[in-house]
Design an enzyme around this catalytic site. Structure first.
Site, PDB file in Angstrom:
ATOM      1  CG  HIS A 162       7.317  -9.791   1.967  1.00  0.00           C
ATOM      2  ND1 HIS A 162       7.346  -8.724   1.091  1.00  0.00           N
ATOM      3  CD2 HIS A 162       8.176 -10.713   1.469  1.00  0.00           C
ATOM      4  CE1 HIS A 162       8.173  -8.991   0.106  1.00  0.00           C
ATOM      5  NE2 HIS A 162       8.699 -10.184   0.306  1.00  0.00           N
ATOM      6  N   GLY A 176      -3.619   5.604 -12.835  1.00  0.00           N
ATOM      7  CA  GLY A 176      -4.614   5.435 -11.794  1.00  0.00           C
ATOM      8  C   GLY A 176      -4.702   6.604 -10.827  1.00  0.00           C
TER       9      GLY A 176
END
Length: 328
Positions: free
Chosen positions: A82, A161
């Site tokens: 994935h 961030g």
């Protein structure tokens, strides 16, 4: 009462002991929220958790999940079928009852900042939370996956961030957080091991390529099942429901001389989506239990693994966890 759902996808499924530690940390932080469902796929090396409850309680449990994944998952050694960008790859929040999407947006924006600055994790906002139009699309943000992060953080900085590929970021990767509508993850198996065929079918059925509205898709090989799958995300099941996707996939598979051998739902599905599929195959039927069985039969939902309504239907899980009274 305000009811929301969160469906974080984490990059761990192969190491069962490690996954158990992470899930244990989430359970310890649930408060009055509930962990409704856990769905793991070892080939994808990915686990999908479904949580529901009051916004503050769900957010607290999700923050504990981020903390635990930062501690227990090292993206430098992660491999799976994935696509993924980080240890907590994506963490969507869905308003269910008693809270408007715009109010949840402000709350989740604060949650995303806390994850970014307290845990030192690059965070991209997506879907309804996106600050830039192109970032509404998860695939656009995740393009290049984890391996692209050293360059991506410079050229495509996160909303919150760190913007440098530090040792800490190398371990956690980046995360994508946002508010969205219900999404149905639906995989369809083909009687072939040829991934290229599954990828071609996926490409043809994607909305962005002129396929079905509200549909995203990729093709991959599932070693556990010994076959290729077309993996769909239905971002608007009201426009393209399970039966629309399944029948279109079956038709394209037939053009390649292939057949569909089964399907599976990842995580939970709204009851309306299952009943809508049943109604497609039996338009004159009115009994909901009969419609459910018809949908399972025609969608081949019990061919890969058992389909248990009490486990897979959202409303049933909310009822089992004492939250049914909060449903709209």
């Amino acid at each position: 009462m305000k009811l929301i759902e969160a469906v974080p996808n984490i990059s761990e499924a192969k190491d069962k002991k490690n996954l158990a530690r992470i899930v244990g940390d989430v359970r310890a932080a649930l408060g009055s929220a509930r962990l409704l469902h856990i769905d793991s796929n070892t080939d994808a090396n990915r686990t999908v958790l479904t949580l529901a409850g009051l916004p503050t309680e769900v957010a607290a449990a999700c923050f504990a999940l981020f903390q635990s994944c930062k501690k227990h998952i090292d993206m430098r050694i992660h491999h799976g079928a994935h696509p993924r960008l980080g240890a907590v790859d994506v963490c969507p929040f869905i308003p269910v009852k008693g809270i408007r999407a715009e109010d949840l947006l402000l709350f989740i924006n604060g949650f995303a900042q806390r994850v970014a600055y307290e845990l030192d994790i690059p965070v991209y906002l997506y879907e309804q939370s996106a600050l830039f139009p192109k970032r509404t699309d998860l695939a656009f943000i995740r393009h290049g996956e984890y391996e692209s992060l050293p360059q991506k953080l410079k050229n495509f900085p996160p909303d919150y961030g760190p913007q440098a590929f530090t040792e800490s970021v190398a371990r956690t990767g980046a995360s994508v957080i946002g508010v969205r509508d219900f999404l149905i993850a639906f995989n369809v198996s083909l009687n072939t091991k040829e991934v290229a065929v599954a990828q071609e079918i996926a490409s043809a059925l994607r909305e962005k390529n002129g396929g079905l509205p509200g549909v995203k898709a990729i093709g991959w090989y599932m070693k556990e099942y010994g076959c290729a799958q077309v993996s769909f995300n239905l971002t608007n099941y009201r426009k393209s429901n399970l039966h629309n996707v399944f029948e279109a996939c079956k038709q394209l598979a037939a053009a390649y001389g292939l057949t569909v051998t089964g399907s599976e739902l990842i995580g939970l599905v709204p009851q309306k989506a299952i009943l809508k599929a049943g109604k497609f195959y039996a338009p004159n039927e009115t009994d909901e239990n009969v419609l459910l069985n018809i949908a399972v039969q025609h969608l081949l939902l019990d061919k890969i693994r058992p389909f248990v309504p009490s486990e897979k239907i959202l409303e049933n899980q909310l009822g089992m966890h004492g939250l049914a009274h909060l449903l709209p």
